[in-house]
Motif scaffolding. Structure first.
Motif, mmCIF file in Angstrom:
data_model
loop_
_atom_site.group_PDB
_atom_site.id
_atom_site.type_symbol
_atom_site.label_atom_id
_atom_site.label_comp_id
_atom_site.label_asym_id
_atom_site.label_seq_id
_atom_site.Cartn_x
_atom_site.Cartn_y
_atom_site.Cartn_z
ATOM 1 N N THR A 62 0.840 -1.196 0.000
ATOM 2 C CA THR A 62 0.000 0.000 0.000
ATOM 3 C C THR A 62 0.880 1.252 0.000
ATOM 4 N N GLY A 63 1.882 1.265 0.884
ATOM 5 C CA GLY A 63 2.778 2.418 0.955
ATOM 6 C C GLY A 63 3.490 2.666 -0.358
ATOM 7 N N ARG A 64 3.921 1.602 -0.997
ATOM 8 C CA ARG A 64 4.659 1.769 -2.256
ATOM 9 C C ARG A 64 3.750 2.181 -3.408
ATOM 10 N N CYS A 65 2.491 1.765 -3.356
ATOM 11 C CA CYS A 65 1.542 2.218 -4.377
ATOM 12 C C CYS A 65 1.311 3.716 -4.246
ATOM 13 N N ILE A 66 1.197 4.167 -2.994
ATOM 14 C CA ILE A 66 0.948 5.576 -2.745
ATOM 15 C C ILE A 66 2.097 6.422 -3.274
ATOM 16 N N LEU A 67 3.305 5.890 -3.184
ATOM 17 C CA LEU A 67 4.480 6.591 -3.697
ATOM 18 C C LEU A 67 4.660 6.361 -5.191
ATOM 19 N N ARG A 68 3.778 5.567 -5.747
ATOM 20 C CA ARG A 68 3.854 5.170 -7.159
ATOM 21 C C ARG A 68 5.186 4.473 -7.462
ATOM 22 N N LEU A 69 5.680 3.732 -6.480
ATOM 23 C CA LEU A 69 6.820 2.873 -6.783
ATOM 24 C C LEU A 69 6.295 1.628 -7.477
ATOM 25 N N TYR A 70 5.035 1.318 -7.212
ATOM 26 C CA TYR A 70 4.340 0.288 -7.972
ATOM 27 C C TYR A 70 3.220 0.982 -8.733
ATOM 28 N N GLN A 71 2.929 0.477 -9.919
ATOM 29 C CA GLN A 71 1.791 0.972 -10.666
ATOM 30 C C GLN A 71 0.568 0.168 -10.209
ATOM 31 N N PRO A 72 -0.381 0.821 -9.521
ATOM 32 C CA PRO A 72 -1.525 0.061 -9.008
ATOM 33 C C PRO A 72 -2.323 -0.579 -10.146
ATOM 34 N N THR A 73 -2.905 -1.742 -9.852
ATOM 35 C CA THR A 73 -3.717 -2.433 -10.839
ATOM 36 C C THR A 73 -4.990 -1.645 -11.116
ATOM 37 N N ASP A 74 -5.555 -1.094 -10.064
ATOM 38 C CA ASP A 74 -6.809 -0.372 -10.223
ATOM 39 C C ASP A 74 -6.981 0.593 -9.058
ATOM 40 N N GLY A 75 -7.928 1.509 -9.223
ATOM 41 C CA GLY A 75 -8.232 2.444 -8.153
ATOM 42 C C GLY A 75 -7.553 3.779 -8.355
ATOM 43 N N SER A 76 -7.840 4.714 -7.479
ATOM 44 C CA SER A 76 -7.253 6.039 -7.637
ATOM 45 C C SER A 76 -6.611 6.497 -6.337
ATOM 46 N N ILE A 77 -5.570 7.309 -6.480
ATOM 47 C CA ILE A 77 -4.849 7.872 -5.346
ATOM 48 C C ILE A 77 -4.807 9.372 -5.585
ATOM 49 N N ILE A 78 -5.658 10.096 -4.880
ATOM 50 C CA ILE A 78 -5.713 11.532 -5.118
ATOM 51 C C ILE A 78 -4.833 12.236 -4.098
ATOM 52 N N PHE A 79 -3.798 12.858 -4.622
ATOM 53 C CA PHE A 79 -2.811 13.525 -3.763
ATOM 54 C C PHE A 79 -2.703 14.971 -4.218
ATOM 55 N N THR A 80 -2.900 15.899 -3.310
ATOM 56 C CA THR A 80 -2.941 17.327 -3.614
ATOM 57 C C THR A 80 -3.752 17.602 -4.892
ATOM 58 N N GLY A 81 -4.939 16.989 -4.944
ATOM 59 C CA GLY A 81 -5.870 17.277 -6.022
ATOM 60 C C GLY A 81 -5.647 16.544 -7.331
ATOM 61 N N VAL A 82 -4.592 15.743 -7.423
ATOM 62 C CA VAL A 82 -4.307 15.041 -8.683
ATOM 63 C C VAL A 82 -4.363 13.534 -8.435
ATOM 64 N N ASP A 83 -4.952 12.814 -9.376
ATOM 65 C CA ASP A 83 -4.960 11.356 -9.254
ATOM 66 C C ASP A 83 -3.615 10.823 -9.747
ATOM 67 N N ILE A 84 -2.715 10.565 -8.803
ATOM 68 C CA ILE A 84 -1.360 10.186 -9.221
ATOM 69 C C ILE A 84 -1.263 8.749 -9.730
ATOM 70 N N SER A 85 -2.314 7.976 -9.561
ATOM 71 C CA SER A 85 -2.242 6.614 -10.087
ATOM 72 C C SER A 85 -2.368 6.615 -11.607
ATOM 73 N N LYS A 86 -2.853 7.727 -12.149
ATOM 74 C CA LYS A 86 -3.032 7.798 -13.602
ATOM 75 C C LYS A 86 -1.958 8.645 -14.279
ATOM 76 N N VAL A 87 -1.123 9.291 -13.487
ATOM 77 C CA VAL A 87 -0.078 10.147 -14.071
ATOM 78 C C VAL A 87 0.955 9.269 -14.774
ATOM 79 N N PRO A 88 1.328 9.622 -16.028
ATOM 80 C CA PRO A 88 2.327 8.779 -16.703
ATOM 81 C C PRO A 88 3.677 8.820 -15.994
#
Lengths: 327, 305
Positions: A62-88
């Protein structure tokens, strides 16, 4: 939740992280390790959210997904207004500046061939926040903040003790003035006497710098001490999420109860009367988790419905969330 | 925790640090370990002598290494010719001295060229993984499946002319797969460390991680491979010369001197023996220097040695 979105620094929605298992020359997919299986939570500004669970429950993932060290399979992580799980991948660097991470192993998380000063200065260089004299000044300042002697800047990690190395790791995490720091079991590899120092340092830094922590640990006593709210994970899912004091005084989920009963009490009289709830069986494999509630095969309260449907994480009042249909 | 005095947090560790032994300079420490062991010292001296000989060949060689002197053929060692003369009356000592130049030039350039290319290939394969890894590693598999001497003969044979650089190219090309393999293996194991994860969390680019994090940690074990490679390339050159496709006569290289001498092995064994011993010393010297460098730059051995 009562809190408005303004108070939130991060919102995780339906996060899933499945690691594919492949076999053979053609890398045929034969299954998934469901390390994190659809979890949602949010982190409020200036709070410490504890994340506890036994080994392999998905807290580090979970911690590594939040840091985008892993690319999550699904779901969204909104950090300071941006969904970083979708950021290239190319753009993610801009968001990494606002996040820091402290690793569990102070021996493995520092490059043995880089000087301590250079390690701490790396984030500043990468994000082009300081060069030359300014860089050196900032690194000196960071050394002082974490309680290290700046004259030791030229030494390599090998020349420091475990606690000092962890301080280097903390200084690196603080370098860019991040708003969120993921502490991935920052003290479990340290001696007990050093653990207290590091915990105190983290608390002091939080007050001084207004930091927000996601504090991952498996030591319940430590988590209770440092956290404002605690999420209990089991086999990739959050079982219970509530205020730290509420969780320890009034645990609702049978898994949380079993976990808390395992904490030894420092009072010998009370310790003698402590009732230990011993769970039966083993943690099932995340490759093939049980249907319905992941905990039901080991639960003393389980009924037929528990194996039918996944219990939602529902609010039972005062921001106390629990994923169990029996409470 | 806030009411706790701040000093108490730092002071314990600060005390521990002052108790640490005073820091000696990097170079001093390196020299102390490197020259502190007899074997490394001997290796270093051998390499130093060979390198100096090569650099100052023109100054120290008593005779011209190419000019024939048919009146004084196949002479045993004497005051005029310390190591005797060969079948064309050329002074063996002068040929060995000039041969050092050629052999070292070939050894260094072939190894460094192949190390740079091989290391980049290995790093890229390990860091990117996936199809990059597959393509690079299968390519090295193909190259490795050919016996290197045949590969080198193929290249040297195709590029006729027999110049030194063609020999360098052939020998260097033959060493690339080995270098790529070693680097890839090292890099893959270094990649498992948390500090690589930390570097990514910091936001470092792939290139930066490869060059500043993986490479410095994966490289030191390769130094041994590199120095051994120099010895190996010198021997490979001897092999090519022996087959007549290496450095062409009359230019002396230690390899073609061994080859030239083998016809007189029964009557004048020194003709082959002297360059053979020279090659042996060079390989030994470089191996020892390699081991010494590895021990001296390993920070984990700090304080132990």
């Amino acid at each position: 939740m009562k809190t408005s979105t303004n108070d939130m620094i991060m919102e995780v929605k339906n996060l899933k992280m499945y690691f594919p298992i492949t076999r053979g020359l053609l890398r045929r997919k034969i299954g998934d390790v469901r390390a994190v299986d659809d979890i949602s939570f949010e982190i409020r500004k200036h709070e410490t959210l504890g994340l506890v669970g036994e080994s392999g429950c998905g807290k580090t993932t979970t911690g590594r997904c939040i840091l985008r060290l892993y690319q999550p399979t699904d779901g969204s992580i909104i950090f300071t207004g941006v969904d970083i799980s979708k950021v290239p991948e190319r753009k993610i660097i801009e968001h990494r500046r606002d996040m820091g991470v402290i690793f569990q192993d102070p021996f493995g998380s520092l490059n043995p061939r880089q000087s301590a000063g250079s390690i701490v200065g790396d984030p500043l260089k990468v994000h082009r926040m300081a060069t030359g004299k300014a860089l050196k000044d900032r690194v000196t300042e960071l050394f002082k903040i974490v309680g290290l002697d700046p004259s030791m800047m030229d030494r390599v990690p090998h020349e420091f003790s475990g606690g000092q190395r962890q301080r280097i790791g903390i200084a690196r995490a603080l370098a860019c003035n991040p708003s969120l720091i993921v502490c991935d079991e920052p003290i479990s590899a340290l001696d007990v006497s050093i653990q207290a120092q590091i915990i105190n340092l983290l608390e002091e830094l939080q007050q001084k710098l207004g930091l927000t922590y996601l504090f991952i640990a498996h030591d319940l006593a430590v988590v209770q001490h440092i956290s404002d709210r605690v999420a209990v994970m089991y086999l990739g899912r959050i079982m219970e999420l509530t205020d730290s004091s509420e969780l320890y005084e009034n645990p609702l989920h049978p898994y949380t109860k079993a976990l808390l009963s395992a904490i030894p009490i420092p009072d010998p009289v009370a310790e003698r009367t402590r009732m230990r709830i011993v769970l039966k069986g083993e943690v099932p494999s995340p490759v093939n988790p049980p249907p319905g509630c992941h905990f039901h095969p080991r639960c003393s309260l389980a009924i037929a419905e528990c194996s039918q449907m996944r219990p939602p994480l529902r609010d039972v009042g005062n921001g106390h969330y629990v994923a169990c249909i029996r409470v | 925790m806030a009411e706790k005095p701040k000093v108490s947090i730092g002071s314990v560790d600060a005390m521990g640090a002052t108790a640490a032994p005073p820091r000696t300079s990097e170079w001093r420490r390196f020299a102390r370990i490197f020259f502190g062991r007899k074997l490394y010292l001997i290796g270093f001296i051998i390499v130093a002598i060979i390198v100096l000989t090569a650099i100052f060949a023109q100054v120290i060689a008593p005779y011209d290494p190419i000019e024939n002197d048919l009146d004084h053929r196949l002479q045993p060692p004497s005051a005029d010719h310390w190591l005797g003369t060969d079948q064309l009356g050329r002074d063996m000592l002068s040929r060995i001295i000039y041969g050092a130049q050629i052999s070292l030039l070939i050894g260094f350039s072939a190894v460094f060229a192949s190390a740079i290319i091989g290391a980049l290939m290995g790093l890229a394969a390990a860091h990117y993984g996936g199809w990059v890894f597959t393509v690079i590693m299968r390519l090295t598999d193909v190259l490795m499946s050919l016996p290197s001497i045949i590969l080198m003969m193929l290249i040297a044979g195709m590029l006729k002319g027999g110049g030194i650089w063609i020999v360098v190219f052939a020998l260097g090309f033959g060493s690339i797969p080995g270098m790529a393999r070693m680097m890839c293996g090292q890099a893959l194991s270094v990649k498992q460390n948390d500090y690589i994860m930390a570097a990514r969390a910091v936001g470092m680019s792939n290139w930066r991680i490869m060059l500043t994090q993986i490479f410095p940690n994966a490289f030191p074990p390769l130094i041994v491979g590199l120095t051994m490679g120099i010895g190996g390339v010198v021997m490979g050159e001897a092999g090519l010369s022996f087959l007549g496709i290496g450095v062409q006569a009359p230019t002396p290289s230690w390899g073609n001197m061994v080859m030239d001498g083998q016809r007189f092995l029964m009557t004048n064994p020194l003709l082959s023996l002297i360059p053979g011993v020279a090659i042996m010393l060079l390989v030994f010297g470089f191996n020892m220097v390699g081991d010494g460098i590895r021990d001296a730059i390993d920070p984990r051995l700090r304080g132990v040695l």
